[in-house]
Design a protein around this motif. Structure first.
Motif, mmCIF file in Angstrom:
data_model
loop_
_atom_site.group_PDB
_atom_site.id
_atom_site.type_symbol
_atom_site.label_atom_id
_atom_site.label_comp_id
_atom_site.label_asym_id
_atom_site.label_seq_id
_atom_site.Cartn_x
_atom_site.Cartn_y
_atom_site.Cartn_z
ATOM 1 N N THR A 18 33.401 55.126 44.340
ATOM 2 C CA THR A 18 34.849 55.009 44.556
ATOM 3 C C THR A 18 35.524 56.372 44.488
ATOM 4 O O THR A 18 36.430 56.658 45.281
ATOM 5 C CB THR A 18 35.465 54.028 43.541
ATOM 6 O OG1 THR A 18 34.794 52.771 43.671
ATOM 7 C CG2 THR A 18 36.949 53.839 43.796
ATOM 8 N N TYR A 90 46.421 47.744 40.654
ATOM 9 C CA TYR A 90 45.696 46.934 41.624
ATOM 10 C C TYR A 90 44.391 46.464 40.997
ATOM 11 O O TYR A 90 43.697 47.243 40.347
ATOM 12 C CB TYR A 90 45.367 47.745 42.884
ATOM 13 C CG TYR A 90 46.588 48.133 43.657
ATOM 14 C CD1 TYR A 90 47.070 47.335 44.683
ATOM 15 C CD2 TYR A 90 47.291 49.298 43.340
ATOM 16 C CE1 TYR A 90 48.219 47.690 45.379
ATOM 17 C CE2 TYR A 90 48.440 49.654 44.030
ATOM 18 C CZ TYR A 90 48.893 48.851 45.044
ATOM 19 O OH TYR A 90 50.026 49.190 45.722
ATOM 20 N N VAL A 92 40.603 45.574 41.458
ATOM 21 C CA VAL A 92 39.483 45.808 42.365
ATOM 22 C C VAL A 92 38.275 45.201 41.663
ATOM 23 O O VAL A 92 37.780 45.750 40.676
ATOM 24 C CB VAL A 92 39.260 47.309 42.649
ATOM 25 C CG1 VAL A 92 38.111 47.478 43.631
ATOM 26 C CG2 VAL A 92 40.515 47.958 43.204
ATOM 27 N N PHE A 114 41.817 43.558 45.520
ATOM 28 C CA PHE A 114 40.818 43.979 46.494
ATOM 29 C C PHE A 114 39.437 43.610 45.976
ATOM 30 O O PHE A 114 39.165 43.725 44.779
ATOM 31 C CB PHE A 114 40.893 45.498 46.725
ATOM 32 C CG PHE A 114 42.189 45.925 47.350
ATOM 33 C CD1 PHE A 114 42.325 45.951 48.728
ATOM 34 C CD2 PHE A 114 43.280 46.273 46.563
ATOM 35 C CE1 PHE A 114 43.539 46.327 49.305
ATOM 36 C CE2 PHE A 114 44.486 46.649 47.133
ATOM 37 C CZ PHE A 114 44.610 46.676 48.511
ATOM 38 N N LYS A 116 35.451 44.257 45.692
ATOM 39 C CA LYS A 116 34.501 45.378 45.762
ATOM 40 C C LYS A 116 33.510 45.127 46.878
ATOM 41 O O LYS A 116 33.174 43.978 47.152
ATOM 42 C CB LYS A 116 33.720 45.503 44.448
ATOM 43 C CG LYS A 116 34.505 46.070 43.307
ATOM 44 C CD LYS A 116 33.576 46.137 42.096
ATOM 45 C CE LYS A 116 34.268 46.646 40.869
ATOM 46 N NZ LYS A 116 33.369 46.626 39.710
ATOM 47 N N VAL A 118 35.351 48.820 47.253
ATOM 48 C CA VAL A 118 36.593 49.288 47.841
ATOM 49 C C VAL A 118 36.254 50.150 49.062
ATOM 50 O O VAL A 118 35.234 50.831 49.088
ATOM 51 C CB VAL A 118 37.443 50.049 46.797
ATOM 52 C CG1 VAL A 118 36.858 51.398 46.471
ATOM 53 C CG2 VAL A 118 38.868 50.204 47.241
ATOM 54 N N THR A 119 37.086 50.050 50.084
ATOM 55 C CA THR A 119 36.842 50.817 51.310
ATOM 56 C C THR A 119 37.866 51.945 51.425
ATOM 57 O O THR A 119 38.876 51.959 50.713
ATOM 58 C CB THR A 119 36.984 49.912 52.551
ATOM 59 O OG1 THR A 119 38.355 49.467 52.632
ATOM 60 C CG2 THR A 119 36.037 48.719 52.485
ATOM 61 N N GLN A 121 39.893 52.285 53.826
ATOM 62 C CA GLN A 121 41.133 51.620 54.245
ATOM 63 C C GLN A 121 41.877 51.046 53.048
ATOM 64 O O GLN A 121 43.104 51.143 52.967
ATOM 65 C CB GLN A 121 40.821 50.528 55.286
ATOM 66 C CG GLN A 121 42.061 50.003 55.964
ATOM 67 C CD GLN A 121 42.836 51.087 56.705
ATOM 68 O OE1 GLN A 121 42.260 51.943 57.361
ATOM 69 N NE2 GLN A 121 44.146 51.060 56.587
ATOM 70 N N ASN A 122 41.148 50.428 52.094
ATOM 71 C CA ASN A 122 41.783 49.907 50.878
ATOM 72 C C ASN A 122 42.495 51.008 50.114
ATOM 73 O O ASN A 122 43.640 50.840 49.674
ATOM 74 C CB ASN A 122 40.755 49.256 49.947
ATOM 75 C CG ASN A 122 40.066 48.041 50.468
ATOM 76 O OD1 ASN A 122 38.912 47.780 50.115
ATOM 77 N ND2 ASN A 122 40.712 47.267 51.318
ATOM 78 N N GLU A 125 45.629 52.080 51.813
ATOM 79 C CA GLU A 125 46.653 51.054 51.640
ATOM 80 C C GLU A 125 47.272 51.128 50.246
ATOM 81 O O GLU A 125 48.482 51.057 50.083
ATOM 82 C CB GLU A 125 46.016 49.673 51.870
ATOM 83 C CG GLU A 125 46.989 48.532 51.864
ATOM 84 C CD GLU A 125 46.306 47.206 52.144
ATOM 85 O OE1 GLU A 125 46.801 46.190 51.611
ATOM 86 O OE2 GLU A 125 45.299 47.173 52.861
ATOM 87 N N ILE A 126 46.425 51.279 49.233
ATOM 88 C CA ILE A 126 46.893 51.395 47.847
ATOM 89 C C ILE A 126 47.769 52.631 47.681
ATOM 90 O O ILE A 126 48.819 52.586 47.057
ATOM 91 C CB ILE A 126 45.687 51.436 46.874
ATOM 92 C CG1 ILE A 126 45.040 50.044 46.784
ATOM 93 C CG2 ILE A 126 46.097 51.930 45.492
ATOM 94 C CD1 ILE A 126 43.691 50.027 46.080
#
Length: 129
Positions: A18, A90, A92, A114, A116, A118-119, A121-122, A125-126
Motif C-alpha cells: 500500500t 476510510y 480498507v 474499500f 483490499k 487497495v488500488t 484508483q482507490n 479517490e481517497i
C-alpha cells in the motif's frame, strides 16, 4: 498533493504494498503506519502538538489484534476534539461481509469502505476527498 496518510493495519506485507501504491499516486507527502488501533491512538495522541505531522487521511483495517478497527473508531471519536485538524477516515478491509460495509455507512466519521487490496484508483479517490 501535500497530505499525510496514516495506515493502520496489522499485515506488514499489505502495508509495504500500500505504501508503494500511495507513493506511485503522488498524493502524500508522508505516510505514517501502525500495526493496530491501540498503537495508532497512542501515536496520534503524541502528534497532537505537531499539526504539520498529523495525518489528513486514515486508511483503517477492521480485523487486527490488540484493538480492531471498530474499537479504534470508538476511541478516535472520544479524543478527536484534541486533534489539530479534521481527519478523513476510510475503511480498507479484506472483509466482504455486508454487515461490515453497512456498519461503516452508519458509523459517524467513516467516509468510505474499500476492499483490499487497495488500488491506485482507490488511493486517488481517497486523496481527492
Amino acid at each position: 498533493m501535500n497530505q499525510i496518510i496514516c495506515l493502520i493495519d496489522d499485515d506488514p506485507i499489505y502495508q509495504t504494498i500500500t505504501k508503494k501504491i500511495i507513493h506511485r499516486s503522488e498524493t502524500a507527502s508522508k505516510i505514517l503506519s501502525f500495526p493496530n488501533g491501540a498503537e495508532a491512538i497512542d501515536g496520534l495522541t503524541e502528534l497532537v502538538h505537531l499539526p504539520e505531522e498529523f495525518p489528513d487521511i486514515i486508511m483503517l483495517d477492521i480485523e487486527m489484534p490488540v484493538m480492531d478497527g471498530w474499537n479504534f473508531i470508538e476511541q478516535f471519536h472520544k479524543i478527536k476534539t484534541i486533534f489539530p485538524k479534521e481527519v478523513s477516515v476510510y475503511i480498507v478491509s479484506s472483509s466482504i461481509a455486508s454487515s461490515d460495509k453497512e456498519r461503516s455507512k452508519s458509523c459517524n466519521g467513516i467516509l468510505g469502505y474499500f476492499t483490499k487490496p487497495v488500488t491506485l484508483q482507490n488511493v486517488l479517490e481517497i486523496a481527492k476527498s
